[in-house]
Design a protein around this motif. Structure first.
Motif, PDB file in Angstrom:
ATOM      1  N   THR A  78       0.838  -1.193   0.000  1.00  8.93           N
ATOM      2  CA  THR A  78       0.000   0.000   0.000  1.00  8.93           C
ATOM      3  C   THR A  78       0.875   1.245   0.000  1.00  8.93           C
ATOM      4  N   VAL A  79       0.395   2.270  -0.689  1.00 12.70           N
ATOM      5  CA  VAL A  79       1.138   3.525  -0.809  1.00 12.70           C
ATOM      6  C   VAL A  79       0.166   4.672  -0.560  1.00 12.70           C
ATOM      7  N   ASN A  80       0.432   5.454   0.459  1.00 13.18           N
ATOM      8  CA  ASN A  80      -0.443   6.564   0.815  1.00 13.18           C
ATOM      9  C   ASN A  80       0.369   7.781   1.239  1.00 13.18           C
ATOM     10  N   CYS A  81      -0.318   8.901   1.315  1.00  8.08           N
ATOM     11  CA  CYS A  81       0.311  10.164   1.713  1.00  8.08           C
ATOM     12  C   CYS A  81      -0.517  10.776   2.830  1.00  8.08           C
ATOM     13  N   VAL A  82       0.140  11.309   3.837  1.00  9.02           N
ATOM     14  CA  VAL A  82      -0.524  12.073   4.893  1.00  9.02           C
ATOM     15  C   VAL A  82      -0.105  13.530   4.729  1.00  9.02           C
ATOM     16  N   ALA A  83      -1.090  14.411   4.631  1.00  8.58           N
ATOM     17  CA  ALA A  83      -0.816  15.826   4.388  1.00  8.58           C
ATOM     18  C   ALA A  83      -1.207  16.651   5.613  1.00  8.58           C
ATOM     19  N   PRO A  84      -0.256  16.984   6.467  1.00  8.56           N
ATOM     20  CA  PRO A  84      -0.570  17.794   7.656  1.00  8.56           C
ATOM     21  C   PRO A  84      -0.742  19.269   7.292  1.00  8.56           C
ATOM     22  N   GLY A  85      -1.455  19.964   8.145  1.00 15.54           N
ATOM     23  CA  GLY A  85      -1.555  21.407   8.011  1.00 15.54           C
ATOM     24  C   GLY A  85      -1.820  22.049   9.361  1.00 15.54           C
ATOM     25  N   GLY A 117      -3.155   4.595  -2.516  1.00 17.91           N
ATOM     26  CA  GLY A 117      -3.233   5.675  -3.487  1.00 17.91           C
ATOM     27  C   GLY A 117      -3.924   6.923  -2.977  1.00 17.91           C
ATOM     28  N   GLN A 118      -4.075   7.047  -1.665  1.00 23.23           N
ATOM     29  CA  GLN A 118      -4.851   8.132  -1.083  1.00 23.23           C
ATOM     30  C   GLN A 118      -3.962   9.169  -0.399  1.00 23.23           C
ATOM     31  N   THR A 119      -4.485  10.395  -0.314  1.00 26.52           N
ATOM     32  CA  THR A 119      -3.892  11.434   0.516  1.00 26.52           C
ATOM     33  C   THR A 119      -4.866  11.726   1.655  1.00 26.52           C
ATOM     34  N   LEU A 120      -4.404  11.501   2.873  1.00 27.15           N
ATOM     35  CA  LEU A 120      -5.212  11.729   4.067  1.00 27.15           C
ATOM     36  C   LEU A 120      -4.829  13.081   4.660  1.00 27.15           C
ATOM     37  N   HIS A 121      -5.776  14.002   4.692  1.00 27.24           N
ATOM     38  CA  HIS A 121      -5.518  15.352   5.175  1.00 27.24           C
ATOM     39  C   HIS A 121      -5.751  15.438   6.681  1.00 27.24           C
ATOM     40  N   VAL A 122      -4.737  15.969   7.384  1.00 29.43           N
ATOM     41  CA  VAL A 122      -4.817  16.144   8.836  1.00 29.43           C
ATOM     42  C   VAL A 122      -4.588  17.624   9.107  1.00 29.43           C
ATOM     43  N   ASN A 123      -5.675  18.403   9.034  1.00 30.45           N
ATOM     44  CA  ASN A 123      -5.511  19.854   9.126  1.00 30.45           C
ATOM     45  C   ASN A 123      -6.656  20.569   9.824  1.00 30.45           C
ATOM     46  N   GLY A 124      -7.469  19.852  10.595  1.00 39.05           N
ATOM     47  CA  GLY A 124      -8.533  20.489  11.338  1.00 39.05           C
ATOM     48  C   GLY A 124      -9.618  21.109  10.485  1.00 39.05           C
ATOM     49  N   GLY A 125      -9.683  20.699   9.214  1.00 37.44           N
ATOM     50  CA  GLY A 125     -10.691  21.259   8.317  1.00 37.44           C
ATOM     51  C   GLY A 125     -10.257  22.537   7.615  1.00 37.44           C
ATOM     52  N   ALA A 126      -8.948  22.828   7.604  1.00 40.98           N
ATOM     53  CA  ALA A 126      -8.463  23.998   6.858  1.00 40.98           C
ATOM     54  C   ALA A 126      -8.671  23.807   5.360  1.00 40.98           C
TER      55      ALA A 126
END
Length: 248
Positions: free
Chosen positions: A182-189, A236-245
């Motif tokens: 599996t290959v995924n991306c986590v995008a913090p903000g 294949g996903q990008t999971l956004h961790v940004n509090g809804g920004a």
């Protein structure tokens, strides 16, 4: 309390001497993984991260090196294999985020960001593939960023590299899916971290629906989830961790 969900697994976390990288390493160690803690040159910080991983119940080793040097990524993977004999989880967190307008940005500065934030992920993946293919629960997780999807002023090189990670994630998911990797991306903000320099200028205008900044541990929780057995159908996903920004 240590669990065994990642027991027997080995993770490599780059840029793990502090902040989000440290939190990821500790979260994986808490869940039973052995962790190769990478840092560029911060031996003291990397050693502290390793201590925290071991205090949480995991095993840890440290490797230093400049991932912008194309010869180094393979050496860091080799260090993980030398320490623990296998590799199941690759977390590509190492990055730099300098600010510069397009008028002031030199090609050398552009390439420095691309080399560390993007090229190193490609090279780490290439080096790790034989070991990951031998695992029955292999995961590659890169750490992207909010501005790679929303944009911001004065960071054209950083934003381009972070946006490219989302594309690389999708491409690798297609190529490596047949090997059950599996290959995924986590995008913090908007994460509260310790910085060497000034706060990025675009932070002054950023808001989110939760009205607060996130913690490195909240980013680490997302990585831990994607690394575990319960998320084997997510790739294949990008999971956004940004509090809804940013909502996508």
């Amino acid at each position: 309390m240590t669990t065994s969900e990642l027991g027997g697994r080995v993770a490599l976390v780059t840029g793990a001497s502090r902040n989000i990288g440290r939190a990821i390493a500790v979260a994986l160690g808490t869940d039973g993984a052995s962790v190769l803690v990478h840092a560029h040159r911060d031996a003291v910080g990397a050693a502290e991260t390793a201590r925290l991983v071991e205090a949480a119940g995991g095993r840890a080793a440290v490797a230093l090196g400049d991932l912008a040097d194309p010869e180094v990524p393979a050496k860091i993977v080799e260090a993980a294999l030398a320490a623990f004999g296998r590799l199941d989880i690759l977390v590509a967190n190492a990055a730099i985020r300098p600010e510069a307008t397009i008028e002031d940005l030199s090609y050398a500065d552009w390439r420095a960001v691309m080399a560390l934030c993007l090229d190193s992920v490609f090279l780490l993946t290439k080096a790790a593939l034989p070991s990951l293919k031998a695992s029955d629960q292999a995961a590659i997780i890169s750490i992207g960023g909010l501005t790679g999807h929303s944009g911001a002023a004065g960071r054209v090189h950083v934003i381009t590299a972070k946006a490219a990670l989302a594309g690389l994630t999708k491409a690798l998911a297609h190529d490596l899916g047949p090997a059950a990797i599996t290959v995924n991306c986590v995008a913090p903000g908007l994460i509260e971290t310790k910085r060497d320099g000034e706060e990025p200028r675009h932070h002054a205008t950023r808001t989110n629906v939760l009205g607060r900044r996130g913690t490195p541990q909240e980013v680490a929780a997302a990585v831990r989830l994607l690394a575990g057995p319960s998320m084997r159908y997510v790739t294949g996903q990008t999971l956004h961790v940004n509090g809804g920004a940013l909502m996508v």
